[in-house]
Design a protein around this motif. Structure first.
Motif, PDB file in Angstrom:
ATOM      1  N   ALA A   1       0.866  -1.268  -0.018  1.00  0.00           N
ATOM      2  CA  ALA A   1       0.047  -0.156   0.010  1.00  0.00           C
ATOM      3  C   ALA A   1       0.756   1.342   0.003  1.00  0.00           C
ATOM      4  O   ALA A   1       1.846   1.201   0.756  1.00  0.00           O
ATOM      5  CB  ALA A   1      -0.903   0.073   1.261  1.00  0.00           C
TER       6      ALA A   1
ATOM      7  N   THR B   1      -5.108   6.449  -1.483  1.00  0.00           N
ATOM      8  CA  THR B   1      -4.758   5.425  -0.335  1.00  0.00           C
ATOM      9  C   THR B   1      -6.021   5.053   0.312  1.00  0.00           C
ATOM     10  O   THR B   1      -6.305   3.850   0.410  1.00  0.00           O
ATOM     11  CB  THR B   1      -4.078   6.280   0.569  1.00  0.00           C
TER      12      THR B   1
ATOM     13  N   HIS C   1      -7.850   2.332  -1.930  1.00  0.00           N
ATOM     14  CA  HIS C   1      -6.912   0.978  -2.034  1.00  0.00           C
ATOM     15  C   HIS C   1      -7.206   0.247  -0.666  1.00  0.00           C
ATOM     16  O   HIS C   1      -7.423  -0.920  -0.780  1.00  0.00           O
ATOM     17  CB  HIS C   1      -5.328   1.458  -2.191  1.00  0.00           C
TER      18      HIS C   1
ATOM     19  N   VAL D   1      -0.447  -3.733   6.443  1.00  0.00           N
ATOM     20  CA  VAL D   1       0.012  -3.201   4.968  1.00  0.00           C
ATOM     21  C   VAL D   1       1.580  -3.007   5.469  1.00  0.00           C
ATOM     22  O   VAL D   1       1.926  -2.614   6.434  1.00  0.00           O
ATOM     23  CB  VAL D   1      -0.702  -2.022   4.542  1.00  0.00           C
TER      24      VAL D   1
END
Length: 326
Positions: free
Chosen positions: A82, A90, A93, A106
């Motif tokens: 990420a 962001t 996602h 992440v």
């Protein structure tokens, strides 16, 4: 003995896109390959997959590919790739990752990023979104970046963070060892003062170029234990990155020119090195090899998906070792 590997990589250059793979790493490392690298003493072996730095567009596809192999490989959690500095991108996602049940955290790989990124307003906002979802953050940073990671830990104390590879200190080689520097020990201690930060005993073999000895690396393990306490340490193999180096003794596939190659027993040697170190120091081996990673990643009884599709035939590392290198 049960082993929960907190830092396992898998990759498939024919399925996903990577810009950094070369030499003996530029091959398929999947279910078949890890099966040949199991730890002999482990009665139960599970792993947390950590993103393998695909191109950004493949982050979600990587998660889905690993999830398809999870049952076969023993993956019980996924640390997804990420970018935390992309604002609304962001957020979008992370929302996509939320639909993947194996995602436990992440990683935005920081080791090659410019100074200041990890404490920028955009990054801190992204980190807070990760924490709000109950996920953790893997901090892959170099020794010089440890103060910045400490500042991030202070800015987002609700985010569980784990330092990958002890911050990648300079360790030298087996023949020319380098002692821990005062600066690295100081910065590790400062980072460990933040109770939301843990540390992986991983990656040191790679920092030695695959040419290492237990005696050489023990002082770095001691420094980590002194800083974090055994209750915040977890073992990780960093396979296959940390199993590339000079040919092991009696390896029938050794390169004639002495160039770096895959070391078939390096993963188990690193596990045995950490086990022996912990036993000598009187540390809780099960905590380092299993319980701490289970607690940090909140794995518990998390099931693996039933969909464990067989990998389609490809020229993987085992073929490379047998000379199929054209």
């Amino acid at each position: 003995m049960r082993v929960l590997d907190s830092h396992l990589h898998l990759w498939d250059p024919e399925l996903l896109h990577y810009t950094w793979l070369d030499g003996p790493l530029a091959w398929l490392f999947g279910a078949t390959e890890i099966e040949h690298a199991r730890i002999p003493r482990a009665t139960t072996e599970r792993a947390v997959f950590v993103q393998a730095e695909t191109v950004e567009d493949d982050f979600l596809d990587e998660v889905r590919w690993v999830a398809s192999l999870a049952q076969r490989v023993g993956v019980v959690g996924i640390v997804a790739g990420a970018r935390l500095d992309r604002g609304t991108d962001t957020t979008a996602h992370l929302e996509g990752l939320a639909g993947e049940p194996l995602v436990v955290g992440v990683r935005h790989n920081l080791q090659g990023e410019p100074d200041g990124l990890a404490v920028s307003a955009a990054f801190v906002t992204g980190a807070r979104e990760v924490a709000a979802r109950g996920w953790s953050f893997d901090a892959c940073a170099r020794a010089s970046q440890l103060p910045e990671i400490a500042r991030l830990a202070a800015a987002v104390p609700e985010l569980r963070m784990v330092l990958d590879h002890l911050g990648k200190p300079t360790v030298g080689t087996a023949d020319v060892p380098v002692a821990p520097t005062m600066e690295w020990v100081r910065d590790l201690d400062d980072l460990a003062r933040h109770p939301n930060v843990w540390c992986k005993l991983s990656g040191l073999p790679a920092e030695a170029g695959g040419d290492w000895s237990p005696e050489q690396l023990a002082p770095f393990l001691d420094a980590a234990a002194d800083a974090f306490g055994v209750e915040r340490l977890m073992w990780g193999s960093d396979w296959p990155v940390s199993v590339i180096g000079p040919a092991e003794a009696d390896d029938p596939y050794a390169n004639d020119d002495g160039s770096p190659m895959y070391q078939p027993t390096a993963r188990s040697r690193w596990a045995e090195t950490v086990i022996a170190w912990a036993e000598r120091r009187g540390h809780d081996v099960d905590a380092i090899l299993w319980r701490n990673a289970e607690e940090f990643y909140r794995i518990g009884a998390r099931p693996t998906p039933a969909d464990a599709r067989e990998e389609r035939p490809r020229r993987g590392l085992l073929g490379w070792l047998r000379g199929e290198r054209t």
